[in-house]
Design an enzyme around this catalytic site. Structure first.
Site, PDB file in Angstrom:
ATOM      1  N   CYS A   4      -3.063 -28.941  16.564  1.00  0.00           N
ATOM      2  CA  CYS A   4      -2.708 -27.783  17.387  1.00  0.00           C
ATOM      3  C   CYS A   4      -3.196 -28.065  18.801  1.00  0.00           C
ATOM      4  O   CYS A   4      -4.392 -28.271  19.032  1.00  0.00           O
ATOM      5  CB  CYS A   4      -3.350 -26.508  16.845  1.00  0.00           C
ATOM      6  SG  CYS A   4      -3.178 -25.116  17.987  1.00  0.00           S
ATOM      7  N   CYS A   7      -5.834 -25.611  20.062  1.00  0.00           N
ATOM      8  CA  CYS A   7      -7.152 -25.865  19.438  1.00  0.00           C
ATOM      9  C   CYS A   7      -7.811 -27.073  20.090  1.00  0.00           C
ATOM     10  O   CYS A   7      -9.036 -27.095  20.275  1.00  0.00           O
ATOM     11  CB  CYS A   7      -7.012 -26.072  17.938  1.00  0.00           C
ATOM     12  SG  CYS A   7      -6.803 -24.549  16.982  1.00  0.00           S
ATOM     13  N   ASP A  30      -0.990 -22.506  32.718  1.00  0.00           N
ATOM     14  CA  ASP A  30       0.134 -23.107  31.995  1.00  0.00           C
ATOM     15  C   ASP A  30       0.494 -24.430  32.666  1.00  0.00           C
ATOM     16  O   ASP A  30       0.548 -24.516  33.892  1.00  0.00           O
ATOM     17  CB  ASP A  30       1.330 -22.150  31.992  1.00  0.00           C
ATOM     18  CG  ASP A  30       2.374 -22.542  30.960  1.00  0.00           C
ATOM     19  OD1 ASP A  30       2.549 -21.795  29.989  1.00  0.00           O
ATOM     20  OD2 ASP A  30       3.024 -23.603  31.131  1.00  0.00           O
ATOM     21  N   HIS A  46      -7.885 -19.976  15.604  1.00  0.00           N
ATOM     22  CA  HIS A  46      -6.467 -20.307  15.445  1.00  0.00           C
ATOM     23  C   HIS A  46      -5.746 -19.214  14.679  1.00  0.00           C
ATOM     24  O   HIS A  46      -5.999 -18.993  13.497  1.00  0.00           O
ATOM     25  CB  HIS A  46      -6.278 -21.642  14.729  1.00  0.00           C
ATOM     26  CG  HIS A  46      -4.838 -22.019  14.577  1.00  0.00           C
ATOM     27  ND1 HIS A  46      -4.166 -22.787  15.501  1.00  0.00           N
ATOM     28  CD2 HIS A  46      -3.920 -21.696  13.638  1.00  0.00           C
ATOM     29  CE1 HIS A  46      -2.909 -22.928  15.131  1.00  0.00           C
ATOM     30  NE2 HIS A  46      -2.732 -22.269  13.994  1.00  0.00           N
ATOM     31  N   ASN A  96       5.292 -14.500  23.066  1.00  0.00           N
ATOM     32  CA  ASN A  96       6.468 -14.960  22.339  1.00  0.00           C
ATOM     33  C   ASN A  96       6.095 -15.190  20.875  1.00  0.00           C
ATOM     34  O   ASN A  96       5.065 -15.808  20.589  1.00  0.00           O
ATOM     35  CB  ASN A  96       6.990 -16.270  22.935  1.00  0.00           C
ATOM     36  CG  ASN A  96       7.476 -16.093  24.363  1.00  0.00           C
ATOM     37  OD1 ASN A  96       8.031 -15.064  24.713  1.00  0.00           O
ATOM     38  ND2 ASN A  96       7.264 -17.103  25.187  1.00  0.00           N
ATOM     39  N   GLY A 102      11.153 -17.341  21.209  1.00  0.00           N
ATOM     40  CA  GLY A 102      10.922 -18.400  22.195  1.00  0.00           C
ATOM     41  C   GLY A 102       9.566 -19.064  22.078  1.00  0.00           C
ATOM     42  O   GLY A 102       9.110 -19.731  23.007  1.00  0.00           O
ATOM     43  N   HIS A 107      -0.003 -21.399  18.366  1.00  0.00           N
ATOM     44  CA  HIS A 107      -1.368 -20.869  18.442  1.00  0.00           C
ATOM     45  C   HIS A 107      -1.211 -19.658  19.357  1.00  0.00           C
ATOM     46  O   HIS A 107      -0.775 -19.812  20.507  1.00  0.00           O
ATOM     47  CB  HIS A 107      -2.323 -21.919  19.023  1.00  0.00           C
ATOM     48  CG  HIS A 107      -3.757 -21.490  19.160  1.00  0.00           C
ATOM     49  ND1 HIS A 107      -4.822 -22.234  18.692  1.00  0.00           N
ATOM     50  CD2 HIS A 107      -4.307 -20.393  19.752  1.00  0.00           C
ATOM     51  CE1 HIS A 107      -5.951 -21.623  18.965  1.00  0.00           C
ATOM     52  NE2 HIS A 107      -5.675 -20.499  19.633  1.00  0.00           N
ATOM     53  N   HIS A 109      -0.872 -16.925  21.920  1.00  0.00           N
ATOM     54  CA  HIS A 109      -1.217 -16.930  23.343  1.00  0.00           C
ATOM     55  C   HIS A 109      -0.458 -15.846  24.068  1.00  0.00           C
ATOM     56  O   HIS A 109       0.675 -15.517  23.709  1.00  0.00           O
ATOM     57  CB  HIS A 109      -0.933 -18.295  23.986  1.00  0.00           C
ATOM     58  CG  HIS A 109       0.470 -18.784  23.775  1.00  0.00           C
ATOM     59  ND1 HIS A 109       0.859 -19.396  22.603  1.00  0.00           N
ATOM     60  CD2 HIS A 109       1.562 -18.764  24.568  1.00  0.00           C
ATOM     61  CE1 HIS A 109       2.134 -19.725  22.690  1.00  0.00           C
ATOM     62  NE2 HIS A 109       2.606 -19.343  23.864  1.00  0.00           N
ATOM     63  N   HIS A 111       1.044 -14.992  27.740  1.00  0.00           N
ATOM     64  CA  HIS A 111       1.352 -15.457  29.085  1.00  0.00           C
ATOM     65  C   HIS A 111       1.008 -14.351  30.083  1.00  0.00           C
ATOM     66  O   HIS A 111       1.318 -13.181  29.832  1.00  0.00           O
ATOM     67  CB  HIS A 111       2.849 -15.742  29.242  1.00  0.00           C
ATOM     68  CG  HIS A 111       3.373 -16.844  28.393  1.00  0.00           C
ATOM     69  ND1 HIS A 111       3.690 -18.090  28.910  1.00  0.00           N
ATOM     70  CD2 HIS A 111       3.682 -16.912  27.067  1.00  0.00           C
ATOM     71  CE1 HIS A 111       4.161 -18.859  27.935  1.00  0.00           C
ATOM     72  NE2 HIS A 111       4.169 -18.177  26.821  1.00  0.00           N
TER      73      HIS A 111
HETATM   74  P1  5GP Z   1       5.536 -20.406  24.231  1.00  0.00           P
HETATM   75  O1  5GP Z   1       6.987 -20.681  24.481  1.00  0.00           O
HETATM   76  O2  5GP Z   1       5.029 -21.004  22.938  1.00  0.00           O
HETATM   77  O3  5GP Z   1       5.197 -18.942  24.363  1.00  0.00           O
HETATM   78  O4  5GP Z   1       4.805 -21.075  25.434  1.00  0.00           O
HETATM   79  C1  5GP Z   1       3.965 -22.191  25.339  1.00  0.00           C
HETATM   80  C2  5GP Z   1       3.469 -22.482  26.730  1.00  0.00           C
HETATM   81  O5  5GP Z   1       2.453 -23.443  26.646  1.00  0.00           O
HETATM   82  C3  5GP Z   1       4.556 -23.036  27.662  1.00  0.00           C
HETATM   83  O6  5GP Z   1       4.688 -22.199  28.800  1.00  0.00           O
HETATM   84  C4  5GP Z   1       4.035 -24.425  28.022  1.00  0.00           C
HETATM   85  O7  5GP Z   1       4.291 -24.783  29.363  1.00  0.00           O
HETATM   86  C5  5GP Z   1       2.557 -24.321  27.738  1.00  0.00           C
HETATM   87  N1  5GP Z   1       1.955 -25.570  27.309  1.00  0.00           N
HETATM   88  C6  5GP Z   1       2.427 -26.420  26.374  1.00  0.00           C
HETATM   89  N2  5GP Z   1       1.611 -27.465  26.213  1.00  0.00           N
HETATM   90  C7  5GP Z   1       0.584 -27.265  27.076  1.00  0.00           C
HETATM   91  C8  5GP Z   1      -0.590 -28.027  27.383  1.00  0.00           C
HETATM   92  O8  5GP Z   1      -0.867 -29.090  26.830  1.00  0.00           O
HETATM   93  N3  5GP Z   1      -1.420 -27.519  28.344  1.00  0.00           N
HETATM   94  C9  5GP Z   1      -1.153 -26.344  28.964  1.00  0.00           C
HETATM   95  N4  5GP Z   1      -2.028 -25.924  29.883  1.00  0.00           N
HETATM   96  N5  5GP Z   1      -0.056 -25.593  28.703  1.00  0.00           N
HETATM   97  C10 5GP Z   1       0.794 -26.061  27.773  1.00  0.00           C
HETATM   98 ZN    ZN Z   2      -4.716 -23.690  17.254  1.00  0.00          ZN
END
Ligand code: 5GP
Ligand code: ZN
Length: 118
Positions: A4, A7, A30, A46, A96, A102, A107, A109, A111
């Site tokens: 993950c 994580c 991000d 997690h 999301n 989307g 994990h 989160h 935004h």
């Molecule tokens: P989701 O679409 O799952 O809500 O958004 C995942 C977010 O995580 C995306 O906006 C993507 O740019 C961000 N993200 C993905 N991998 C990484 C990473 O390794 N580091 C950081 N800081 N953000 C990440």
């Molecule tokens: Zn995780």
């Protein structure tokens, strides 16, 4: 949780620009920002998605929501109600969930997106 990415950020195994950290939560920028301010608030624990959260996680979820405006303000996106009744600033919070929501990283989160009119 093995494999993950968030994580691994919590464990400091991969780098991130960390804006906030305590025993339960972490916030970091991000990697692919959608706006001038775009950071993520995660629980260190997690949880795969919001759909994975249980009643026992309610306080944790509340802490994530409570942190959002504080960090947004530190990042220059404070929501302000002025004395004359006008309003300025602000930000968007998005969680999301699942493929149709989307979600890409499984994990949980939140935004926090701001810095421009969205
Ligand atoms: P989701 O679409 O799952 O809500 O958004 C995942 C977010 O995580 C995306 O906006 C993507 O740019 C961000 N993200 C993905 N991998 C990484 C990473 O390794 N580091 C950081 N800081 N953000 C990440
Ligand atoms: Zn995780």
């Amino acid at each position: 949780m093995d494999n993950c990415i968030f994580c691994k950020i919590v464990a400091k195994q991969i780098p991130a620009t960390v804006l906030y950290e305590d025993d339960e939560l972490m916030a970091f920028n991000d990697i692919n920002p959608a706006a001038p301010v775009h950071f993520l608030i995660i629980p260190k624990k997690h949880l795969s998605s919001l759909a994975d959260a249980k009643a026992e996680d309610a306080i944790l979820l509340g802490k994530m929501l409570e942190l959002a405006p504080k960090l947004a303000a530190q990042q220059g996106c404070a929501y302000v109600e002025h004395a004359d009744g006008s309003k300025s600033g602000g930000f968007k919070t998005v969680v999301n969930t699942g493929p149709n929501g989307g979600q890409i990283v499984y994990h949980l989160h939140m935004h926090v997106i701001g810095g421009a009119k969205l």
